[in-house]
Design a protein around this motif. Structure first.
Motif, PDB file in Angstrom:
ATOM      1  N   VAL A 176       0.844  -1.198   0.000  1.00 13.26           N
ATOM      2  CA  VAL A 176       0.000   0.000   0.000  1.00 13.26           C
ATOM      3  C   VAL A 176       0.878   1.246   0.000  1.00 13.26           C
ATOM      4  O   VAL A 176       0.682   2.168  -0.789  1.00 13.26           O
ATOM      5  N   ILE A 203      -6.778   2.426  -4.809  1.00 18.45           N
ATOM      6  CA  ILE A 203      -6.039   1.787  -3.712  1.00 18.45           C
ATOM      7  C   ILE A 203      -6.900   1.776  -2.449  1.00 18.45           C
ATOM      8  O   ILE A 203      -6.997   0.759  -1.757  1.00 18.45           O
ATOM      9  N   TYR A 247      -7.952  -1.335  -0.056  1.00 18.22           N
ATOM     10  CA  TYR A 247      -7.184  -1.365   1.199  1.00 18.22           C
ATOM     11  C   TYR A 247      -7.618  -0.257   2.145  1.00 18.22           C
ATOM     12  O   TYR A 247      -6.797   0.448   2.719  1.00 18.22           O
TER      13      TYR A 247
END
Length: 109
Positions: free
Chosen positions: A32, A96, A100
């Motif tokens: 991440v 993203i 996440y």
């Protein structure tokens, strides 16, 4: 957690700020963090190269801090192009975040 704050004026991005760490994996293997870093630094580099613009950049600290602002002194055409590239960055960061969300949070200010 990585905090992303987007600053707008007249509905256009004028600056963004990243702070914190994702802590989604061991140091050096945090996907991440790597993704957010690649997207944000890639965007900054693209704006500087494609728009021939010097951005106001503040970075550092152990808190994973980056603040980038489009200078008000740039002409409107260049500001719009830089803003469009920042919008593309935001789309990537939202992708993203969608996967996440426990490691990254995006907010508008």
């Amino acid at each position: 957690m990585i905090q992303v704050t987007v600053f707008r004026s007249n509905n256009q991005i004028e600056a963004f700020e990243l702070s914190g760490h994702a802590d989604s994996g061991p140091y050096g293997y945090d996907l991440v963090c790597a993704g957010v870093s690649a997207v944000s630094i890639g965007t900054v580099n693209a704006v500087m190269e494609l728009c021939e613009a010097d951005l106001e950049i503040e970075q550092g600290g152990e808190g994973g801090y980056l603040h980038v602002k489009i200078p008000e002194s740039l002409n409107e055409t260049i500001r719009e192009k830089a803003g469009l590239l920042f919008e593309g960055m935001l789309i990537s960061l939202r992708s993203i975040e969608a996967e996440y969300s426990q490691f990254i949070k995006i907010k508008n200010n």
